[in-house]
Scaffold this motif. Structure first.
Motif, PDB file in Angstrom:
ATOM      1  N   ALA A  96      23.365   9.519  -5.583  1.00 19.51           N
ATOM      2  CA  ALA A  96      24.556   8.819  -4.788  1.00 19.51           C
ATOM      3  C   ALA A  96      24.266   7.365  -4.909  1.00 19.51           C
ATOM      4  CB  ALA A  96      24.132   9.154  -3.338  1.00 19.51           C
ATOM      5  N   PHE A  97      25.453   6.640  -5.136  1.00 16.63           N
ATOM      6  CA  PHE A  97      25.233   5.182  -5.492  1.00 16.63           C
ATOM      7  C   PHE A  97      26.654   4.696  -4.627  1.00 16.63           C
ATOM      8  CE2 PHE A  97      26.916   7.295  -9.292  1.00 16.63           C
ATOM      9  CZ  PHE A  97      28.317   6.624  -9.480  1.00 16.63           C
ATOM     10  N   GLU A  98      26.289   3.409  -4.026  1.00 18.16           N
ATOM     11  CA  GLU A  98      27.210   2.714  -3.338  1.00 18.16           C
ATOM     12  C   GLU A  98      27.636   1.571  -4.052  1.00 18.16           C
ATOM     13  OE1 GLU A  98      29.149  -0.031  -1.210  1.00 18.16           O
ATOM     14  OE2 GLU A  98      27.080  -0.348  -1.139  1.00 18.16           O
ATOM     15  N   ASP A  99      28.525   1.215  -4.590  1.00 19.81           N
ATOM     16  CA  ASP A  99      29.046   0.185  -5.448  1.00 19.81           C
ATOM     17  C   ASP A  99      28.276   0.323  -6.770  1.00 19.81           C
ATOM     18  OD1 ASP A  99      31.290  -0.369  -4.041  1.00 19.81           O
ATOM     19  OD2 ASP A  99      30.209  -2.071  -2.677  1.00 19.81           O
ATOM     20  N   GLU A 100      27.283  -0.952  -6.940  1.00 11.22           N
ATOM     21  CA  GLU A 100      26.413  -0.939  -7.958  1.00 11.22           C
ATOM     22  C   GLU A 100      25.001  -0.496  -7.938  1.00 11.22           C
ATOM     23  OE1 GLU A 100      26.155  -5.258  -8.516  1.00 11.22           O
ATOM     24  OE2 GLU A 100      28.466  -5.412  -8.828  1.00 11.22           O
ATOM     25  N   PHE A 101      24.645   0.196  -6.555  1.00 14.05           N
ATOM     26  CA  PHE A 101      23.171   0.528  -6.386  1.00 14.05           C
ATOM     27  C   PHE A 101      23.115   1.721  -5.904  1.00 14.05           C
ATOM     28  CE2 PHE A 101      23.352  -3.988  -5.780  1.00 14.05           C
ATOM     29  CZ  PHE A 101      22.596  -4.597  -6.654  1.00 14.05           C
ATOM     30  N   ILE A 102      21.894   2.525  -6.434  1.00 11.75           N
ATOM     31  CA  ILE A 102      21.506   4.009  -6.163  1.00 11.75           C
ATOM     32  C   ILE A 102      20.998   3.905  -4.861  1.00 11.75           C
ATOM     33  CG2 ILE A 102      20.127   5.780  -6.978  1.00 11.75           C
ATOM     34  CD1 ILE A 102      20.066   4.566  -9.924  1.00 11.75           C
ATOM     35  N   VAL A 103      21.588   4.866  -4.029  1.00 13.30           N
ATOM     36  CA  VAL A 103      21.354   4.922  -2.344  1.00 13.30           C
ATOM     37  C   VAL A 103      20.450   6.034  -2.270  1.00 13.30           C
ATOM     38  CG1 VAL A 103      22.718   3.047  -1.552  1.00 13.30           C
ATOM     39  CG2 VAL A 103      23.306   5.556  -1.905  1.00 13.30           C
ATOM     40  N   GLY A 104      20.688   7.344  -2.875  1.00  9.53           N
ATOM     41  CA  GLY A 104      20.101   8.511  -2.772  1.00  9.53           C
ATOM     42  C   GLY A 104      19.968   9.353  -3.926  1.00  9.53           C
ATOM     43  N   MET A 105      18.636  10.182  -4.126  1.00  5.63           N
ATOM     44  CA  MET A 105      18.736  11.310  -5.250  1.00  5.63           C
ATOM     45  C   MET A 105      17.918  12.279  -4.547  1.00  5.63           C
ATOM     46  SD  MET A 105      17.214   8.545  -8.008  1.00  5.63           S
ATOM     47  CE  MET A 105      17.200   9.725  -9.495  1.00  5.63           C
ATOM     48  N   ASN A 106      18.373  13.704  -5.262  1.00  7.33           N
ATOM     49  CA  ASN A 106      17.833  14.816  -4.895  1.00  7.33           C
ATOM     50  C   ASN A 106      18.051  15.111  -3.311  1.00  7.33           C
ATOM     51  OD1 ASN A 106      16.883  16.299  -6.984  1.00  7.33           O
ATOM     52  ND2 ASN A 106      14.891  15.155  -6.992  1.00  7.33           N
ATOM     53  N   LEU A 107      19.325  14.577  -2.662  1.00  2.57           N
ATOM     54  CA  LEU A 107      19.623  14.802  -1.477  1.00  2.57           C
ATOM     55  C   LEU A 107      19.678  16.327  -0.854  1.00  2.57           C
ATOM     56  CD1 LEU A 107      21.975  11.945  -0.993  1.00  2.57           C
ATOM     57  CD2 LEU A 107      19.729  11.911  -0.562  1.00  2.57           C
ATOM     58  N   THR A 108      19.353  16.633   0.139  1.00  2.00           N
ATOM     59  CA  THR A 108      19.531  18.197   0.533  1.00  2.00           C
ATOM     60  C   THR A 108      20.569  18.303   1.374  1.00  2.00           C
ATOM     61  OG1 THR A 108      18.118  17.531   2.485  1.00  2.00           O
ATOM     62  CG2 THR A 108      16.846  18.502   0.574  1.00  2.00           C
ATOM     63  N   GLN A 109      21.286  17.362   1.595  1.00  2.00           N
ATOM     64  CA  GLN A 109      22.647  17.570   2.341  1.00  2.00           C
ATOM     65  C   GLN A 109      23.436  16.525   1.644  1.00  2.00           C
ATOM     66  OE1 GLN A 109      20.983  16.677   6.043  1.00  2.00           O
ATOM     67  NE2 GLN A 109      22.818  15.392   6.514  1.00  2.00           N
ATOM     68  N   GLU A 110      24.829  16.645   1.896  1.00  2.00           N
ATOM     69  CA  GLU A 110      25.642  15.658   1.365  1.00  2.00           C
ATOM     70  C   GLU A 110      25.736  14.339   2.357  1.00  2.00           C
ATOM     71  OE1 GLU A 110      29.646  16.932   0.777  1.00  2.00           O
ATOM     72  OE2 GLU A 110      29.269  18.232  -0.868  1.00  2.00           O
ATOM     73  N   PRO A 111      25.877  13.080   1.760  1.00  2.00           N
ATOM     74  CA  PRO A 111      25.745  12.003   2.557  1.00  2.00           C
ATOM     75  C   PRO A 111      27.237  11.983   3.250  1.00  2.00           C
ATOM     76  CG  PRO A 111      25.901  11.175   0.342  1.00  2.00           C
ATOM     77  CD  PRO A 111      25.696  12.772   0.330  1.00  2.00           C
TER      78      PRO A 111
END
Length: 560
Positions: free
Chosen positions: A50-65
């Protein structure tokens, strides 16, 4: 430390935002087969990002953000960090794509034929205001080692085809040019012209110039070629951009730029025209280098452009016997190669760059050039102890075995190009003999002693495809997967190590490892999708990898 704290703060903020109820512009890509190194260089896998605009904010998330704006099905495709080429020539590539391409020619006659085909396809306008004698024909890519003659070309073959227009054709490594008589005449080169220091005007048995100029002698002709204007630079950059993005290259360390290009890149960055990241090295030979050093480091907020290093030139290339060697060439007993920068000039050059708090990236191919660079780094570090980190030797191609540990001791990064080994393996032993090969193209030896290698291609000397470099690093084989066990197979590296050289360690060599080089929370969303799993498939197939998509700063910039 400040950089690390800044990254941690940004990471914490982004993670908090990820699961907040506020509507952030999140992009969530699921169902991927992702590979990346972490900051410690360990290979990890992930299935979503998951990324917000230019930056990565999550990986291998167990639930959708929450707050997803865009959701993408990765369809099980392989995702890697964007590839970083730690040594290329961007506008040279663009020029190469727009001008005469001699790569792959099998003879001098075939090369001349390519020139004539280019002339036929690019006829001068009938109302051209310029005389044909000022319409230079420029090309690159010939390699006499691959020709049946195995000999340097001559002006006579070009003269027979084009006697009026000046022709300048660079050897594949850029360390020699082949010109016709029209170009020699414009430069005033004849039998009485002496070779300049650090260069050679090749002459025949009668003392007449043959049309081949090596290293510093090239400039006698090339300085007469009209400089590209901004429109031409833009055309070159656009051609290079389109090509590099199609290959999954998201960042390039541009090895040697002029003041004109220094200004051009900044203008392009300010107007948002840069399509991939550029870490540019100022050419040490530029007359305005002091002005550029005085301006300090240049870094844009979106990290699309960084200028904080200088490219200096130690010697020539092995193929043209210009690499500076401690002992003579094995196939030319009276030749030790060339020092492009005289030894007596090294102390002032190193002090000038290190004293300005810039990184110095020193071109050294032969063992003598490498030794002189290492010795000068050691001496200069004593004068400038505050600037001893992450300096580089570009190529580090043939190094005396006893000098290799000095790279680790001094903290010098070997910036190496894997395809140089597979391109040179048909002539390297002829040039330097078997004994000196023990310190040549020695990637495994460098890694085993703890050195971090920045991998690149040196395009347009080699093709810009980083998967060719990954294949060469892992197999030590040609495009035909020869020789069977690889050339000097003990110097092979793993796929993980090869990827590290084209990602994390390339970023490290540019002081950018806290922002680029891996896919981790808080880093920029630069990544690619490819058509195969290079970690589980046969190593022989790595070279054929196709890039399906390229993303920079969370934006798709190429799709196949």
């Amino acid at each position: 430390m400040k950089s690390m704290l800044k990254t941690l703060l940004r990471t914490s903020t982004l993670i908090l935002a990820l699961f907040s109820t506020s509507a952030f512009s999140l992009t969530f890509i699921e169902n991927v087969k992702g590979y990346t190194l972490n900051q410690q260089g360990k290979l990890i896998t992930f299935t979503n990002i998951a990324f917000e605009d230019e930056f990565i904010v999550g990986m291998n998330l167990t639930q959708e953000p929450g707050g997803i704006v865009t959701k993408i099905d990765g369809k099980g495709r392989v995702m890697l960090p964007g590839l970083i080429d730690a040594h290329g020539h961007i506008l040279g590539l663009g020029q190469n794509l727009l001008e005469i391409d001699l790569r792959g020619t099998k003879s001098e006659d075939e090369a001349v034929k390519r020139v004539l085909e280019f002339v036929s396809a690019h006829a001068l306008p009938k109302d051209s205001a310029k005389s044909t004698t000022t319409q230079w024909l420029i090309g690159r890519g010939w390699n006499q080692v691959l020709w049946s003659s195995n000999a340097f070309p001559s002006k006579e073959s070009l003269d027979a085809a084009l006697k009026d227009r000046p022709v300048v054709l660079s050897r594949v490594d850029g360390h020699a040019v082949w010109v016709n008589s029209a170009a020699l005449k414009l430069a005033g080169i004849d039998a009485n012209t002496p070779s300049p220091a650090g260069g050679e005007i090749v002459k025949d048995k009668n003392g007449q110039p043959t049309g081949v100029l090596i290293d510093n002698a090239e400039s006698l002709v090339t300085k007469l070629i009209p400089a590209a204007d901004v429109d031409q630079l833009s055309q070159q950059l656009n051609a290079a951009s389109e090509h590099l993005l199609s290959l999954g290259i998201t960042s390039v360390h541009d090895a040697g730029i002029s003041k004109q290009v220094y200004d051009f890149y900044q203008q392009q960055a300010q107007s948002g025209e840069l399509k991939f990241r550029i870490y540019a090295m100022i050419a040490a030979t530029d007359p305005q280098i002091n002005d550029m050093l005085a301006a300090g480091h240049i870094t844009t907020k979106n990290d699309m452009l960084s200028i904080r290093s200088v490219k200096a030139y130690g010697d020539g290339a092995l193929g043209s016997r210009g690499a500076a060697l401690i002992e003579p060439y094995s196939d030319d007993k009276d030749n030790h190669g060339l020092l492009v920068t005289p030894q007596e000039s090294l102390p002032s050059l190193f002090s000038q760059v290190l004293g300005a708090n810039f990184q110095l990236n020193f071109h050294a191919i032969g063992d003598r050039a490498n030794r002189l660079a290492l010795q000068q780094f050691a001496k200069t570090f004593k004068t400038f102890p505050e600037n001893t980190q992450r300096h580089r030797i570009e190529h580090a191609q043939v190094v005396a075995v006893e000098d290799i540990p000095l790279f680790k001791e001094l903290g010098i990064i070997p910036s190496m190009q894997p395809t140089h080994a597979t391109s040179d393996m048909n002539m390297a032993e002829d040039r330097i003999g078997k004994a000196r090969l023990k310190g040549a193209y020695a990637w495994r030896t460098f890694l085993d002693q703890g050195s971090r290698i920045a991998f690149g291609s040196d395009f347009p000397v080699e093709l810009a495809n980083a998967f060719h470099g990954l294949h060469a690093a892992v197999t030590r084989q040609s495009s035909e997967n020869e020789p069977k066990m690889g050339w000097i197979p003990e110097e092979k590296v793993s796929v993980e190590d090869a990827l590290r050289g084209f990602t994390l360690d390339a970023a490290y060599a540019a002081f950018q490892e806290d922002k680029l080089g891996t896919l981790e929370v808080g880093k920029r969303a630069d990544f690619i999708f490819i058509d195969r799993d290079i970690f589980t498939g046969p190593a022989s197939d790595i070279r054929d990898t196709q890039v399906l998509e390229t993303w920079i700063n969370g934006q798709q910039v190429f799709a196949k």
